[in-house]
Design an enzyme around this catalytic site. Structure first.
Site, PDB file in Angstrom:
ATOM      1  N   ASP A   1       0.837  -1.203   0.000  1.00  0.00           N
ATOM      2  CA  ASP A   1       0.000   0.000   0.000  1.00  0.00           C
ATOM      3  C   ASP A   1       0.876   1.260   0.000  1.00  0.00           C
ATOM      4  OD1 ASP A   1      -2.303  -1.733   0.391  1.00  0.00           O
ATOM      5  OD2 ASP A   1      -1.467  -2.024   2.393  1.00  0.00           O
TER       6      ASP A   1
ATOM      7  N   HIS B   1      -4.717  -3.470   6.311  1.00  0.00           N
ATOM      8  CA  HIS B   1      -4.499  -3.671   4.876  1.00  0.00           C
ATOM      9  C   HIS B   1      -5.850  -4.026   4.262  1.00  0.00           C
ATOM     10  CE1 HIS B   1      -3.050  -4.876   1.017  1.00  0.00           C
ATOM     11  NE2 HIS B   1      -3.591  -6.065   1.171  1.00  0.00           N
TER      12      HIS B   1
HETATM   13  P1  NAD Z   1      -2.477 -18.217  -4.581  1.00  0.00           P
HETATM   14  O1  NAD Z   1      -3.827 -18.827  -4.486  1.00  0.00           O
HETATM   15  O2  NAD Z   1      -1.796 -18.147  -5.906  1.00  0.00           O
HETATM   16  O3  NAD Z   1      -1.487 -18.990  -3.594  1.00  0.00           O
HETATM   17  C1  NAD Z   1      -1.800 -19.258  -2.279  1.00  0.00           C
HETATM   18  C2  NAD Z   1      -1.126 -20.560  -1.941  1.00  0.00           C
HETATM   19  O4  NAD Z   1      -1.305 -20.773  -0.543  1.00  0.00           O
HETATM   20  C3  NAD Z   1      -1.712 -21.768  -2.671  1.00  0.00           C
HETATM   21  O5  NAD Z   1      -0.687 -22.448  -3.365  1.00  0.00           O
HETATM   22  C4  NAD Z   1      -2.315 -22.596  -1.549  1.00  0.00           C
HETATM   23  O6  NAD Z   1      -2.196 -24.010  -1.796  1.00  0.00           O
HETATM   24  C5  NAD Z   1      -1.450 -22.156  -0.368  1.00  0.00           C
HETATM   25  N1  NAD Z   1      -2.045 -22.427   0.941  1.00  0.00           N
HETATM   26  C6  NAD Z   1      -3.324 -22.313   1.316  1.00  0.00           C
HETATM   27  N2  NAD Z   1      -3.458 -22.682   2.597  1.00  0.00           N
HETATM   28  C7  NAD Z   1      -2.237 -22.999   3.051  1.00  0.00           C
HETATM   29  C8  NAD Z   1      -1.733 -23.454   4.290  1.00  0.00           C
HETATM   30  N3  NAD Z   1      -2.535 -23.710   5.323  1.00  0.00           N
HETATM   31  N4  NAD Z   1      -0.403 -23.675   4.413  1.00  0.00           N
HETATM   32  C9  NAD Z   1       0.422 -23.472   3.372  1.00  0.00           C
HETATM   33  N5  NAD Z   1      -0.007 -23.058   2.168  1.00  0.00           N
HETATM   34  C10 NAD Z   1      -1.309 -22.826   2.007  1.00  0.00           C
HETATM   35  O7  NAD Z   1      -2.587 -16.774  -3.898  1.00  0.00           O
HETATM   36  P2  NAD Z   1      -1.537 -15.577  -3.959  1.00  0.00           P
HETATM   37  O8  NAD Z   1      -1.882 -14.698  -5.108  1.00  0.00           O
HETATM   38  O9  NAD Z   1      -0.146 -16.104  -3.837  1.00  0.00           O
HETATM   39  O10 NAD Z   1      -1.974 -14.753  -2.652  1.00  0.00           O
HETATM   40  C11 NAD Z   1      -1.751 -15.291  -1.364  1.00  0.00           C
HETATM   41  C12 NAD Z   1      -2.392 -14.415  -0.307  1.00  0.00           C
HETATM   42  O11 NAD Z   1      -1.772 -13.133  -0.276  1.00  0.00           O
HETATM   43  C13 NAD Z   1      -3.875 -14.132  -0.524  1.00  0.00           C
HETATM   44  O12 NAD Z   1      -4.526 -14.202   0.720  1.00  0.00           O
HETATM   45  C14 NAD Z   1      -3.894 -12.725  -1.050  1.00  0.00           C
HETATM   46  O13 NAD Z   1      -5.119 -12.092  -0.801  1.00  0.00           O
HETATM   47  C15 NAD Z   1      -2.782 -12.124  -0.214  1.00  0.00           C
HETATM   48  N6  NAD Z   1      -2.230 -10.859  -0.675  1.00  0.00           N
HETATM   49  C16 NAD Z   1      -1.850  -9.966   0.271  1.00  0.00           C
HETATM   50  C17 NAD Z   1      -1.296  -8.755  -0.102  1.00  0.00           C
HETATM   51  C18 NAD Z   1      -0.865  -7.745   0.936  1.00  0.00           C
HETATM   52  O14 NAD Z   1      -0.491  -6.623   0.543  1.00  0.00           O
HETATM   53  N7  NAD Z   1      -0.874  -8.019   2.211  1.00  0.00           N
HETATM   54  C19 NAD Z   1      -1.139  -8.474  -1.459  1.00  0.00           C
HETATM   55  C20 NAD Z   1      -1.514  -9.412  -2.406  1.00  0.00           C
HETATM   56  C21 NAD Z   1      -2.060 -10.614  -2.011  1.00  0.00           C
HETATM   57  C1  LMR Z   2      -3.910  -6.470  -2.645  1.00  0.00           C
HETATM   58  O1  LMR Z   2      -3.878  -5.456  -1.948  1.00  0.00           O
HETATM   59  O2  LMR Z   2      -3.556  -6.475  -3.832  1.00  0.00           O
HETATM   60  C2  LMR Z   2      -4.359  -7.763  -2.029  1.00  0.00           C
HETATM   61  O3  LMR Z   2      -4.528  -7.611  -0.667  1.00  0.00           O
HETATM   62  C3  LMR Z   2      -5.508  -8.344  -2.730  1.00  0.00           C
HETATM   63  C4  LMR Z   2      -6.854  -7.867  -2.258  1.00  0.00           C
HETATM   64  O4  LMR Z   2      -7.674  -8.736  -1.933  1.00  0.00           O
HETATM   65  O5  LMR Z   2      -7.082  -6.667  -2.204  1.00  0.00           O
END
Ligand code: NAD
Ligand code: LMR
Length: 331
Positions: free
Chosen positions: A163, A191
């Site tokens: 962010d 977030h």
């Molecule tokens: P994705 O679906 O491509 O990958 C997530 C992975 O986590 C999958 O491979 C799944 O099998 C695995 N997983 C699920 N439960 C699990 C567990 N208990 N133990 C280990 N692995 C597990 O998703 P992504 O695009 O990589 O996003 C992951 C997370 O990050 C999402 O929750 C997304 O919303 C979040 N995210 C956060 C931010 C931030 O700024 N904080 C930004 C983008 C995405």
């Molecule tokens: C982001 O900020 O890109 C992630 O947290 C995805 C979402 O669900 O907003």
């Protein structure tokens, strides 16, 4: 050569894929530190991690140490210095015929994961381990993990660096500036779309960013909306949640924590509130942070908060209190 033990959950996911090479390449921990990676996935896809392991080997990094694959957090978390908890279900996917759009749904689905992970890290990771939660809803997941970790010498953070990077990019575009001209960007609170990116305390070439921009209408409407809604805009455009920029922000957070923060800057992440800025204790809340030479993180104090900013901070505080209430059974 020194060594660092890094655990990544969700390592076979989108963010994981973008993250692993950057952790192993020497960029994050330095050219003289071997990076041992413990990759964690759910049992159904843990076999895919073998592909990631082979690719890492094929990159030929001098700094790559061991790469081990796990589906059991207890086994994976022994002696860990850094844990990047990415594994969880993103918004926008369909489970059992229902499209997961709302954070409340994510809270229920993802919150449970962090109970076990927190416990495993609290018991097995190093006493000074740093844990960065990326998986959403990141702040409340971190609160669950931290509560079950029961290990006060470890540091739990939830990621808001993405962010902050988004906010800097919007300001740079608006004012035709370099990103490096913009310092001290704070993301207060959650977030989520209630986060408050603070341009009064951010600086452009040493001056208050809001003063420099001199366009309160843009700050309070376009800027705020774009930064708060950027995650959704990317999901809508890409059909998947942000991955490269999220991995980049995780790397930024690790680097910012590891090095002493320059005098003229700070970084943004959510940490356990100690009551600073009247934020209730016991929330994982986005604050302006500094790190010392030993990687100890502290909240920057005594920043002025306008009435407008306070209203926004109250809103994001209330959302985090509501989230905490929604998962009170998990605490
Ligand atoms: P994705 O679906 O491509 O990958 C997530 C992975 O986590 C999958 O491979 C799944 O099998 C695995 N997983 C699920 N439960 C699990 C567990 N208990 N133990 C280990 N692995 C597990 O998703 P992504 O695009 O990589 O996003 C992951 C997370 O990050 C999402 O929750 C997304 O919303 C979040 N995210 C956060 C931010 C931030 O700024 N904080 C930004 C983008 C995405
Ligand atoms: C982001 O900020 O890109 C992630 O947290 C995805 C979402 O669900 O907003």
């Amino acid at each position: 050569m020194k060594e660092v033990n890094v655990l990544v959950t969700g390592a076979a996911g989108q963010i994981g894929y973008a993250l692993l090479t950057r952790l192993a390449s020497g960029e994050t921990f330095g050219p003289d530190v071997k990076v041992n990676l413990n990759l964690v996935e759910v049992p159904q896809v843990v076999s895919r991690l073998e592909g990631s392991r082979m690719e890492l080997e094929d990159c030929g990094f001098n700094t790559l140490g061991t790469v081990k694959n796990f589906s059991d957090m207890n086994e994976a978390s022994g002696d860990i210095d850094w844990a990047l908890l990415v594994g969880s279900i993103p918004r926008g996917i369909t489970i059992n015929g229902k499209k997961i759009e709302e954070r409340a749904d994510l809270l229920k689905i993802n919150g449970g994961i962090f109970t076990e992970q927190g416990k495993a890290l609290g018991e097995n990771a190093k006493a000074d381990a740093k844990i960065l939660v990326v998986g959403n809803p990141a702040n409340t997941n971190a609160l669950i993990g931290c509560t079950h970790g029961k290990n006060e010498s470890q540091t739990w953070m939830a990621m808001t660096a993405l962010d902050a990077n988004r906010a800097k990019a919007q300001v740079a575009n608006k004012c035709n500036l370099e990103i490096s001209d913009i310092k001290k960007m704070t993301i207060w609170g959650n977030h989520s779309p209630t986060m408050y990116p603070d341009l009064d305390n951010a600086e452009i070439k040493g001056e208050s960013a809001s003063g420099w921009i001199n366009d309160q209408n843009w700050i309070e409407s376009d800027f705020l909306r774009i930064v708060q809604q950027r995650g959704k805009a990317i999901i809508d455009a890409r059909g998947a949640s942000s991955a490269t920029s999220a991995a980049n922000a995780a790397i930024d957070t690790v680097k910012a924590t590891l090095s002493e923060t320059p005098e003229d800057d700070w970084f943004s992440a959510a940490v356990l509130s100690d009551g600073s800025y009247n934020v209730p204790e016991g929330l994982i809340f986005g604050f302006p942070l500094k790190s010392d030479t030993n990687g100890k993180v502290s909240i920057v104090q005594d920043l002025p908060i306008s009435d407008y900013a306070q209203d926004k901070i109250n809103l994001t505080t209330q959302e985090l209190l509501d989230e905490k209430n929604d998962i009170k059974d998990l605490l």
